[in-house]
Design an enzyme around this catalytic site. Structure first.
Site, PDB file in Angstrom:
ATOM      1  CG  ASP A 197      -2.095  -0.970   1.162  1.00 27.81           C
ATOM      2  OD1 ASP A 197      -2.446  -1.131  -0.031  1.00 27.81           O
ATOM      3  OD2 ASP A 197      -2.921  -1.110   2.216  1.00 27.81           O
ATOM      4  CE  LYS A 219      -8.193  -0.791  -1.753  1.00 23.99           C
ATOM      5  NZ  LYS A 219      -9.138  -1.397  -0.994  1.00 23.99           N
ATOM      6  CG  MET A 326      -7.900   6.912   5.460  1.00 22.93           C
ATOM      7  SD  MET A 326      -8.435   5.206   4.937  1.00 22.93           S
ATOM      8  CE  MET A 326      -9.280   4.562   6.412  1.00 22.93           C
TER       9      MET A 326
END
Length: 399
Positions: A197, A219, A326
């Site tokens: 990631d 992502k 996030m």
């Protein structure tokens, strides 16, 4: 090569073979236990023995003859260990030499025909170190090599006799490579494939062998180039092809990291899977900014959110810390929803960008002002937002 000492390092397979131990004290006990663990048929000859040796005899793990040594005790023996610290050791060594039986002579390595190195086991790797007769030196060297293997500083990858495909879901921590666990580093050193990631400790990828395949499935907010179901399939396919796969994830695999989904996908495909917890950014990033998520007399609990959920159910009051992952892009909306749900607009708040890394930055404010201040500072992901009275404990906080 045998080297200047004329010695040739060997590993003996003693399982099922008779080994004689002469003596019943500390050295005899330690060596007997090691021989039993190796599967040897151990015979102990000694008028007296330690309590541990007596227990092994009672359990039937060894045969104990409660008497002194006799030359006939060497009949059918492959290896003998002397450990009486008396002239009996010299007699046993002479008899063994005459019969061409390898002899481990306790306390007198120069008169022995075999030596036991300092040994450690790391997975299927056996470390054996001889210190030139200095047992403490050998032990220190053994411990250093074992620590390097366990910490992933030395290569553990199989080149032959490959153990088969597997997946390890490794939590990489908040970003600082030093916060990856030693188990995680070790698994990285064994990996054939690393699926990574963008929030993982990517600096560690530079330490991998050139032939290790790195697959980037990172992502970004509102941009998922590799959907989760495809990531799951990558892990399964690579493992079923016989490769050792490490899924290196930011934070902890089980804290808003979809590690559970990946584990279930592997298990459903019959792929062996290991989960290695990581230092979750939900706690470590606030800590890097000097913010404890709980603190006596200030906060007794905390909630971790992605920043995308319905917020009305959260406990009211600054004594309960809210940690949002996030959620920087919609921070203004989140703050409005919290205030509308009854949270005090003056509750301290902080946005911590790139927590634990050298360029970490902290922006502080209140629930009413944090979104505006973060926007003015140009705050961007990766960032963690903390809301609660504990923010006042940060060195970045000023009245």
């Amino acid at each position: 090569m045998s080297g200047p000492t004329g010695n040739l390092p060997l590993t003996l397979r003693v399982a099922g073979r008779r080994v004689l131990v002469v003596g019943g004290g500390h050295v005899a006990t330690r060596r007997t236990q090691a021989l039993v663990d190796a599967g040897a048929e151990v015979v102990v000859v000694s008028p007296e023995a330690s309590a541990s040796l007596g227990e092994l005899a009672e359990l039937g793990a060894v045969t104990w003859h409660r008497r002194g040594y006799g030359t006939g005790d060497l009949d059918g023996v492959w290896l003998v260990q002397t450990a009486t610290d008396s002239p009996v050791d010299d007699l046993v060594a002479a008899d063994a030499e005459e019969r061409r039986i390898w002899c481990l002579k306790g306390g007198d390595p120069d008169a022995a025909t075999a030596w036991v190195p300092a040994v450690a086991q790391v997975d299927d790797v056996t470390i054996a170190v001889s210190g030139g007769g200095d047992a403490r030196r050998a032990s220190r060297l053994r411990d250093a090599v074992a620590a390097a293997l366990q910490g992933g500083d030395l290569p553990l990858r199989h080149r032959t006799h490959h153990p088969g495909g597997s997946v390890a879901l490794v939590g990489g921590g908040p970003g600082d490579p030093g916060l990856l666990t030693s188990r995680g580093r070790r698994l990285l050193a064994e990996a054939d494939v690393v699926v990574v990631d963008r929030l993982g400790p990517v600096e560690l990828l530079d330490e991998l062998s050139p032939d290790v395949e790195v697959i980037d499935v990172g992502k970004r907010p509102d941009h998922h180039p590799v959907p989760q179901h495809e990531i799951n399939q990558i892990l399964v396919d690579e493992a079923l092809a016989g490769r050792v796969v490490v899924r290196l994830k930011g934070g902890d695999p089980y804290v808003l990291g979809r590690g559970g989904e990946e584990r279930l996908a592997c298990e459903a495909a019959g792929v062996p899977v290991e989960v290695v917890p990581g230092v979750t950014s939900a706690i470590s990033v606030p800590a890097a900014a000097g913010i404890p998520v709980t603190h006596r007399g200030v906060a007794t609990g905390f909630t971790v959110l992605t920043g995308h959920e319905e917020l009305g159910h959260l406990p009211l009051g600054g004594h309960h810390t809210i940690v949002m992952l996030m959620g920087v892009r919609r921070l203004a909306t989140t703050a409005e929803e919290l205030i509308a749900a009854g949270h005090d607009p003056q509750t301290p708040a902080a946005v911590v960008e790139r927590g634990s890394l050298p360029d970490q930055r902290v922006t502080v404010g209140t629930l009413a002002t944090i979104a505006e201040r973060a926007a003015a500072a140009g705050a961007r992901a990766p960032a963690v937002t903390v809301i609660g009275d504990v923010v006042r404990l940060s060195p970045s906080w000023t009245d």
